[in-house]
Design a protein around this motif. Structure first.
Motif, PDB file in Angstrom:
ATOM      1  N   CYS A 162       0.312  -1.415  -0.509  1.00 31.52           N
ATOM      2  CA  CYS A 162       0.236   0.410   0.291  1.00 31.52           C
ATOM      3  C   CYS A 162       1.081   1.732  -0.527  1.00 31.52           C
ATOM      4  N   TYR A 163       0.594   2.105  -0.669  1.00 32.17           N
ATOM      5  CA  TYR A 163       1.004   3.041  -0.665  1.00 32.17           C
ATOM      6  C   TYR A 163       0.367   5.048  -0.847  1.00 32.17           C
ATOM      7  N   SER A 164       1.390   6.062  -0.675  1.00 35.45           N
ATOM      8  CA  SER A 164       0.038   7.015  -1.353  1.00 35.45           C
ATOM      9  C   SER A 164       0.368   7.483  -2.403  1.00 35.45           C
ATOM     10  N   SER A 165       0.139   8.892  -2.474  1.00 38.48           N
ATOM     11  CA  SER A 165       0.308   9.540  -4.352  1.00 38.48           C
ATOM     12  C   SER A 165       1.191   9.086  -4.625  1.00 38.48           C
ATOM     13  N   LEU A 166       0.918   8.739  -5.775  1.00 38.16           N
ATOM     14  CA  LEU A 166       2.482   8.617  -6.977  1.00 38.16           C
ATOM     15  C   LEU A 166       3.135  10.032  -7.155  1.00 38.16           C
TER      16      LEU A 166
END
Length: 272
Positions: A162-166
């Motif tokens: 899971c990641y935040s905005s690219l």
């Protein structure tokens, strides 16, 4: 009563008060939204929640310090270096668009160390909390919580990432390493804000990364993830929140076994 039981009870009361305000304003036709100097939105719910929390803390913990996103810092009046850190609505952009993924974040710090965290997401009907030595729990409220635990996934090829905005990773100069992690893991999704960290603490995913946060964005998340058995550092491998008590922070949270490899993939190996 154990070490932080009284503080956890107060945090739940703070969250109850916050939920009553924010839930009533969610999707309200007369919701007022303004732009802050950094051009991020703030709603009348954000400010009302923080005012309510400040008033209750002034009554119940007058000697403790307080840092809130909307109204800044109030230094501690008593000894011990205790300070509450509050994000009245984490996910304001979701809140103002009618997306139910938003929460009130409440943390207690001793010095720079988060020792208690609570995340309350009333539109999801769920709350998460944890304190040092107390374990981590989730449920609809304090009376109906169950212990939570991170996953045991041991290979990135099997991991949910899971990641935040690219765009944030691009600004940090780490877009390609994050894209490669997305390619090399079993599944990747950007659940955003607090939610990815809470899914990690519950064992529903295995890694959550974010390049830039404020202290109020991250402080409440750390005790929940670590008490659930996870590992939480900044990009330099320092225990989160790294970088001192103020300023910008980064986050790498994992179930533990995957942590060193994720840090190495992002180009900033753990500090020795």
């Amino acid at each position: 009563m154990t070490g932080y039981a009284d503080d956890l009870a107060l945090a739940h009361l703070l969250a109850d008060r916050a939920d009553a305000i924010s839930a009533a304003r969610f999707r309200a036709l007369d919701l007022r939204v303004e732009a802050k100097p950094d051009l991020t939105p703030v709603s009348d719910a954000d400010t009302a929640v923080e005012r309510e929390i400040r008033a209750l803390l002034a009554e119940r913990r007058p000697g403790d310090g307080l840092l809130g996103e909307e109204y800044g810092e109030q230094p501690a009046a008593g000894p011990g270096g205790r300070r509450w850190v509050v994000d009245p609505i984490d996910g304001t952009k979701n809140f103002v668009r009618g997306v139910p993924v938003w929460a009130t974040l409440i943390a207690l710090l001793e010095g720079d160390r988060p020792v208690l965290g609570l995340v309350s997401a009333p539109a999801l009907g769920r709350r998460w909390w944890g304190a040092v030595g107390e374990g981590a729990y989730a449920g609809p409220d304090a009376a109906h919580g169950a212990p939570i635990r991170v996953s045991r996934v041991g290979r990135l090829a099997d991991a949910s990432f899971c990641y935040s905005s690219l765009s944030g990773w691009e600004d940090a100069g780490l877009l390609e390493p994050v894209l490669q992690l997305m390619r090399d893991t079993w599944r990747s999704r950007a659940y955003g804000d607090f939610y990815g960290y809470m899914l990690l603490a519950e064992g529903a995913l295995d890694v959550m990364v974010e390049p830039e946060l404020s202290l109020w964005d991250v402080a409440a998340l750390v005790p929940i993830v670590t008490e659930a058995g996870g590992t939480f550092t900044d990009l330099a491998g320092r225990p989160a929140p790294g970088g001192g008590a103020s300023g910008e922070h980064s986050a790498v949270a994992s179930n533990g076994p995957l942590h060193a490899e994720v840090l190495a993939r992002l180009g900033r190996p753990p500090a020795r």
